[in-house]
Write a protein that holds these residues in place. Sequence first.
Motif, short mmCIF file in Angstrom:
data_model
loop_
_atom_site.label_atom_id
_atom_site.label_comp_id
_atom_site.label_asym_id
_atom_site.label_seq_id
_atom_site.Cartn_x
_atom_site.Cartn_y
_atom_site.Cartn_z
N HIS A 207 1.07 -3.39 -0.31
CA HIS A 207 1.37 -1.97 -0.47
C HIS A 207 1.00 -1.26 0.83
CE1 HIS A 207 1.12 2.18 -1.92
NE2 HIS A 207 1.98 1.77 -2.84
N ASN A 208 1.96 -0.60 1.45
CA ASN A 208 1.78 0.03 2.75
C ASN A 208 1.72 1.54 2.58
OD1 ASN A 208 1.97 1.03 5.35
ND2 ASN A 208 3.57 -0.38 5.98
N LYS A 209 0.56 2.13 2.92
CA LYS A 209 0.40 3.58 2.78
C LYS A 209 1.42 4.36 3.61
CE LYS A 209 -4.49 4.26 1.53
NZ LYS A 209 -4.77 3.07 0.82
N ASN B 286 4.42 3.82 3.78
CA ASN B 286 5.67 3.92 3.02
C ASN B 286 5.60 4.98 1.92
OD1 ASN B 286 6.82 1.94 4.57
ND2 ASN B 286 6.37 0.30 3.14
N THR C 196 5.51 9.74 -6.94
CA THR C 196 4.15 9.39 -7.37
C THR C 196 3.29 10.63 -7.62
OG1 THR C 196 3.57 9.10 -5.04
CG2 THR C 196 4.06 7.11 -6.30
N ASP D 197 6.95 7.15 -3.04
CA ASP D 197 6.50 5.82 -2.60
C ASP D 197 7.72 4.93 -2.40
OD1 ASP D 197 5.38 3.33 -2.22
OD2 ASP D 197 3.97 3.50 -3.89
N ASN E 119 7.49 1.81 -1.21
CA ASN E 119 7.12 0.41 -1.33
C ASN E 119 7.90 -0.21 -2.49
OD1 ASN E 119 4.73 -0.28 0.50
ND2 ASN E 119 4.09 1.67 -0.38
N HIS E 120 8.15 -1.51 -2.42
CA HIS E 120 8.75 -2.21 -3.57
C HIS E 120 7.78 -2.05 -4.74
CE1 HIS E 120 10.08 -5.44 -6.18
NE2 HIS E 120 11.21 -5.46 -5.49
N ALA F 265 5.10 -4.52 -4.75
CA ALA F 265 4.28 -4.69 -3.54
C ALA F 265 2.81 -4.65 -3.93
CB ALA F 265 4.59 -3.58 -2.53
N GLY F 266 2.04 -5.54 -3.31
CA GLY F 266 0.61 -5.57 -3.57
C GLY F 266 0.22 -6.32 -4.84
N ARG F 267 1.19 -6.84 -5.56
CA ARG F 267 0.89 -7.54 -6.83
C ARG F 267 0.98 -9.05 -6.65
NH1 ARG F 267 1.47 -3.55 -11.06
NH2 ARG F 267 0.36 -5.05 -12.33
#
Length: 147
Positions: free
Chosen positions: A74-76, A78, A114, A124, A126-127, A130-132
């Motif tokens: 997860h890219n902040k 984005n 968000t 947001d 991000n996909h 993302a981050g999961r």
Amino acid sequence: MSHYSVGPDMAVTLNFSLKLEDGVEVDSTFDKAPATLTIGDGNLPEGFESLIQGLVPGAREQFTVAPEQGFGIHNKANVQRMPRTQFGTDIELSEGVMLSFADQGGSELPGVVTWLSETVVEVDFNHPLAGRTLLFDVEIIDVQPAV
């Protein structure tokens, strides 16, 4: 049954399921028609493709996919805030709503609202995964050279 294995430029027919670590299913073909894709065509993220390399028809495997191998971290950067005036009055804005934007190249870019206020909308890009860390269950049905 073909004698081919999963590799570059091979057409692969497979069943798969994607679950979150807590077991919540995100997507699955096991209860419907299998998916057919060509390795390298972008339909399957590269990290997933690398996991199934070399598998043959009849193989069924389960993998734990780290974010770096799946849909990224997860890219902040984005997550963007925009003036609410940028959105037409006909657009229903609320948290969790997915909107479609055009990027510089004219491609479609989905974003999820968000947070919002009277004047600002936070989106947001991000996909959603993302981050999961994901659980990837795959069954190879057929492998043939792509045409």
